[in-house]
Design a protein around this motif. Structure first.
Motif, PDB file in Angstrom:
ATOM      1  N   ALA A  90     -16.313 -13.391  33.657  1.00 52.35           N
ATOM      2  CA  ALA A  90     -15.575 -12.295  34.289  1.00 52.35           C
ATOM      3  C   ALA A  90     -15.701 -11.084  33.371  1.00 52.35           C
ATOM      4  N   LYS A  91     -16.151  -9.973  33.912  1.00 51.58           N
ATOM      5  CA  LYS A  91     -16.510  -8.814  33.086  1.00 51.58           C
ATOM      6  C   LYS A  91     -15.678  -7.598  33.452  1.00 51.58           C
ATOM      7  N   ILE A  92     -14.984  -7.047  32.445  1.00 52.42           N
ATOM      8  CA  ILE A  92     -14.217  -5.816  32.609  1.00 52.42           C
ATOM      9  C   ILE A  92     -14.940  -4.729  31.825  1.00 52.42           C
ATOM     10  N   GLU A  93     -15.500  -3.793  32.544  1.00 52.43           N
ATOM     11  CA  GLU A  93     -16.377  -2.790  31.939  1.00 52.43           C
ATOM     12  C   GLU A  93     -15.580  -1.738  31.181  1.00 52.43           C
ATOM     13  N   GLY A  94     -15.991  -1.509  29.935  1.00 54.15           N
ATOM     14  CA  GLY A  94     -15.430  -0.430  29.135  1.00 54.15           C
ATOM     15  C   GLY A  94     -16.466   0.654  28.915  1.00 54.15           C
ATOM     16  N   GLY A  95     -16.075   1.700  28.208  1.00 56.47           N
ATOM     17  CA  GLY A  95     -16.994   2.814  28.021  1.00 56.47           C
ATOM     18  C   GLY A  95     -17.350   3.100  26.585  1.00 56.47           C
ATOM     19  N   ALA A  96     -16.955   2.219  25.659  1.00 56.92           N
ATOM     20  CA  ALA A  96     -17.152   2.495  24.233  1.00 56.92           C
ATOM     21  C   ALA A  96     -18.496   2.011  23.703  1.00 56.92           C
ATOM     22  N   GLY A  97     -19.289   1.344  24.547  1.00 62.01           N
ATOM     23  CA  GLY A  97     -20.623   0.934  24.129  1.00 62.01           C
ATOM     24  C   GLY A  97     -20.684  -0.367  23.355  1.00 62.01           C
ATOM     25  N   GLU A  98     -19.579  -1.096  23.257  1.00 61.40           N
ATOM     26  CA  GLU A  98     -19.565  -2.393  22.588  1.00 61.40           C
ATOM     27  C   GLU A  98     -19.012  -3.442  23.551  1.00 61.40           C
ATOM     28  N   THR A  99     -19.212  -4.720  23.183  1.00 66.05           N
ATOM     29  CA  THR A  99     -18.739  -5.810  24.037  1.00 66.05           C
ATOM     30  C   THR A  99     -18.007  -6.858  23.208  1.00 66.05           C
ATOM     31  N   ILE A 100     -16.830  -7.228  23.678  1.00 66.55           N
ATOM     32  CA  ILE A 100     -16.064  -8.344  23.126  1.00 66.55           C
ATOM     33  C   ILE A 100     -16.230  -9.524  24.071  1.00 66.55           C
TER      34      ILE A 100
ATOM     35  N   GLU B 246     -12.742   4.674  28.748  1.00 67.64           N
ATOM     36  CA  GLU B 246     -13.805   5.297  27.959  1.00 67.64           C
ATOM     37  C   GLU B 246     -13.702   4.968  26.477  1.00 67.64           C
ATOM     38  N   SER B 247     -12.508   4.608  26.022  1.00 71.23           N
ATOM     39  CA  SER B 247     -12.296   4.353  24.594  1.00 71.23           C
ATOM     40  C   SER B 247     -12.346   2.876  24.227  1.00 71.23           C
ATOM     41  N   LEU B 248     -12.345   2.000  25.230  1.00 79.02           N
ATOM     42  CA  LEU B 248     -12.322   0.563  24.958  1.00 79.02           C
ATOM     43  C   LEU B 248     -13.696  -0.067  25.177  1.00 79.02           C
ATOM     44  N   PRO B 249     -13.976  -1.176  24.476  1.00 76.58           N
ATOM     45  CA  PRO B 249     -15.224  -1.903  24.708  1.00 76.58           C
ATOM     46  C   PRO B 249     -15.168  -2.672  26.025  1.00 76.58           C
ATOM     47  N   THR B 250     -16.323  -3.075  26.499  1.00 78.64           N
ATOM     48  CA  THR B 250     -16.391  -4.036  27.599  1.00 78.64           C
ATOM     49  C   THR B 250     -15.850  -5.372  27.100  1.00 78.64           C
ATOM     50  N   VAL B 251     -15.126  -6.080  27.967  1.00 76.02           N
ATOM     51  CA  VAL B 251     -14.602  -7.402  27.601  1.00 76.02           C
ATOM     52  C   VAL B 251     -15.110  -8.420  28.618  1.00 76.02           C
ATOM     53  N   GLU B 252     -15.791  -9.455  28.116  1.00 69.52           N
ATOM     54  CA  GLU B 252     -16.271 -10.544  28.961  1.00 69.52           C
ATOM     55  C   GLU B 252     -15.454 -11.803  28.673  1.00 69.52           C
ATOM     56  N   PHE B 253     -14.909 -12.385  29.725  1.00 70.88           N
ATOM     57  CA  PHE B 253     -14.169 -13.641  29.612  1.00 70.88           C
ATOM     58  C   PHE B 253     -15.051 -14.759  30.167  1.00 70.88           C
ATOM     59  N   TRP B 254     -15.357 -15.739  29.316  1.00 73.17           N
ATOM     60  CA  TRP B 254     -16.219 -16.856  29.700  1.00 73.17           C
ATOM     61  C   TRP B 254     -15.413 -18.147  29.759  1.00 73.17           C
TER      62      TRP B 254
ATOM     63  N   ALA C 112      -1.657 -14.649  25.238  1.00 70.98           N
ATOM     64  CA  ALA C 112      -2.004 -13.587  26.181  1.00 70.98           C
ATOM     65  C   ALA C 112      -1.817 -12.209  25.552  1.00 70.98           C
ATOM     66  N   LYS C 113      -0.751 -12.046  24.782  1.00 69.92           N
ATOM     67  CA  LYS C 113      -0.520 -10.762  24.111  1.00 69.92           C
ATOM     68  C   LYS C 113      -1.644 -10.458  23.119  1.00 69.92           C
ATOM     69  N   VAL C 114      -2.021 -11.450  22.331  1.00 68.19           N
ATOM     70  CA  VAL C 114      -3.071 -11.235  21.329  1.00 68.19           C
ATOM     71  C   VAL C 114      -4.395 -10.891  22.005  1.00 68.19           C
ATOM     72  N   TYR C 115      -4.749 -11.631  23.066  1.00 68.73           N
ATOM     73  CA  TYR C 115      -6.011 -11.360  23.760  1.00 68.73           C
ATOM     74  C   TYR C 115      -6.024  -9.958  24.378  1.00 68.73           C
ATOM     75  N   ALA C 116      -4.883  -9.527  24.903  1.00 69.50           N
ATOM     76  CA  ALA C 116      -4.818  -8.213  25.550  1.00 69.50           C
ATOM     77  C   ALA C 116      -4.809  -7.073  24.532  1.00 69.50           C
ATOM     78  N   VAL C 117      -4.223  -7.321  23.372  1.00 74.91           N
ATOM     79  CA  VAL C 117      -4.134  -6.281  22.339  1.00 74.91           C
ATOM     80  C   VAL C 117      -5.445  -6.150  21.564  1.00 74.91           C
TER      81      VAL C 117
ATOM     82  N   PRO D 124      -8.726  -5.851  22.102  1.00 75.03           N
ATOM     83  CA  PRO D 124      -9.694  -4.769  22.331  1.00 75.03           C
ATOM     84  C   PRO D 124      -9.231  -3.414  21.798  1.00 75.03           C
ATOM     85  N   PHE D 125      -7.935  -3.155  21.839  1.00 79.50           N
ATOM     86  CA  PHE D 125      -7.406  -1.888  21.327  1.00 79.50           C
ATOM     87  C   PHE D 125      -7.568  -1.810  19.805  1.00 79.50           C
TER      88      PHE D 125
END
Length: 431
Positions: A72-82, A146-154, A417-422, A424-425
């Motif tokens: 599951a992929k949530i696209e970010g704009g910072a040019g990196e991927t978590i 635009e400030s966050l990386p893309t995050v992929e959940f596998w 859940a809090k740690v995973y959500a925080v 990327p920031f």
């Protein structure tokens, strides 16, 4: 860049999903993804439908039918991927007589969700799903996206049996591409006492084979007893547990912290505490398989013993192999190395570790400690094949994985859940 206000908003959004993370855990447990055969197809479809409803892009990857993996992929704009990585397969429940709760019902009792895989690791998968929901919502804001990386959940299959159709295959196919991987398969944290996995041990699997000569059990002196010969060699191999490891300076503080983690296991006897103090400073030697003999009245002419020997990362596995061969030399027993794997660790000053430690503290308000896993997770494949640094954090409860009445606490589900959500920031901030 992001500050306390954004972090607090993310944490509040996760709190609002408290009942959902519990419900998701229960629903995931009801899919009997037991290995063998480890069929995750239906469970993956459930997870996919959750993300479809959120408008999150998904893709399914299968090497074999019904052995499904989901991204599951949530696209970010910072040019990196978590990458966040977890597995949906579980070990068998064993005898139902040992369970007080149905292992595949996901019952919620007294602030706990019971069932096979709750701690290992469908609870953390549910936490990741809720974290993804929060991130997908907050990243609808252009300035955040635009400030966050893309995050992929596998969500993968086969972790419990070597990840042949899961993470190992996905990594070999080049499907993991990112700057850091968060391994959700982690246990031992509490909201007030969190721990971050920064590596795992390596291992060497050693097989000893002794040969002898058969004879009647009534006249054993006419034969050569392979079991007795093997027994002497076994004593020599166990001596490697007194061989001090030469650890790099940057591993020593992690080994000290990891030792403290083991010493906090409840109910340890004095002998167990003394053994725990050696776990990261010496090889651990476990004699796990013995084979020999064909009949009670026949002197055995062949016997085998198999050892699982674990080595703290930073000390080369081949050096331990040399010691073993030296100890057994002259015993008349064959030594065969059945498998080896170097461990890995991330430096405490690496971006991956700093970001996870900071994310945990920001999410929970408690300072975390680093630890090295005594076993392995799918992180070894991501590190070894994909060359992506891995750190681990999860909802798992200490000492209940693979056991009857396995459970995860509601507080730990929210914590993860809090740690995973925080994360990327914090990652975006720690450039």
């Amino acid at each position: 860049m992001f500050g306390r206000e954004e972090i607090d908003e993310v944490k509040s959004m996760v709190e609002d999903e408290r009942s959902e993370v519990v419900e998701l855990t229960s629903k995931l447990v009801r899919f009997e993804t037991v290995v063998p055969p480890g069929e995750t197809g239906e469970c993956v479809q459930f997870v996919k439908s959750y993300f479809d409803d959120l408008g999150v892009e998904t893709a399914i990857y299968e090497r074999k039918p019904k052995k499904a993996n989901l991204r599951a992929k949530i696209e970010g704009g910072a040019g990196e991927t978590i990458i966040w990585l977890g597995h949906l397969d579980v070990v068998p429940a064993g005898s139902l007589e040992n369970w007080s709760h149905d292992p595949f019902k996901g019952e919620v009792v007294g602030g706990r969700v019971y069932g096979r895989g709750t701690t290992d690791m469908k609870g953390s998968c549910a936490s990741a799903m809720v974290a993804a929901k929060v991130l997908a919502s907050i990243m609808e804001r252009t300035e955040v996206k635009e400030s966050l990386p893309t995050v992929e959940f596998w969500f993968t299959c086969d972790e419990e049996i070597g990840a042949v159709d899961g993470t190992r295959w996905l990594a070999s196919e080049g499907l993991f591409k990112g700057e850091v991987c968060v391994i959700g398969d982690s246990f031992g944290s509490l909201p007030t006492d969190p721990w971050v996995d920064v590596g795992c041990k390596g291992y060497i699997r050693v097989l000893l084979r002794a040969r002898g000569k058969t004879a009647h059990g009534g006249v054993p002196f006419l034969g050569e007893n392979a079991i007795e010969r093997l027994s002497e060699a076994v004593k020599h191999v166990k001596e490697v547990g007194n061989y001090p490891l030469d650890l790099p300076e940057d591993v020593e503080p992690i080994a000290e912290s990891s030792t403290e983690f083991l010493l906090r296991f409840p109910g340890l006897t004095e002998a167990q505490r003394e053994a725990a103090k050696k776990v990261f400073w010496y090889p651990t030697v476990s004699l796990n398989i013995i084979r020999g003999g064909v009949k009670v009245n026949v002197v055995p002419d062949e016997a085998e013993a198999v050892f699982d020997i674990r080595i703290t990362p930073g000390h080369p596995v081949w050096k331990v192999e040399q010691v073993i061969r030296g100890l057994v030399e002259g015993s008349g027993v064959e030594v065969e190395v059945a498998g080896t794997r170097e461990g890995f660790y991330e430096r405490l000053d690496s971006r991956a570790v700093r970001s996870m430690m900071d994310a945990v503290e920001a999410a929970l308000g408690a300072k975390p400690h680093p630890k090295i896993l005594t076993g392995t997770t799918d992180g070894v494949h991501v590190e070894r094949i994909s060359k992506i640094p891995c750190v681990g954090f999860g909802a798992g409860v200490r000492g209940v994985a693979h056991a009857p009445d396995e459970y995860v606490t509601v507080e730990n589900l929210v914590m993860a859940a809090k740690v995973y959500a925080v994360f990327p920031f914090i990652w975006a901030r720690n450039t």
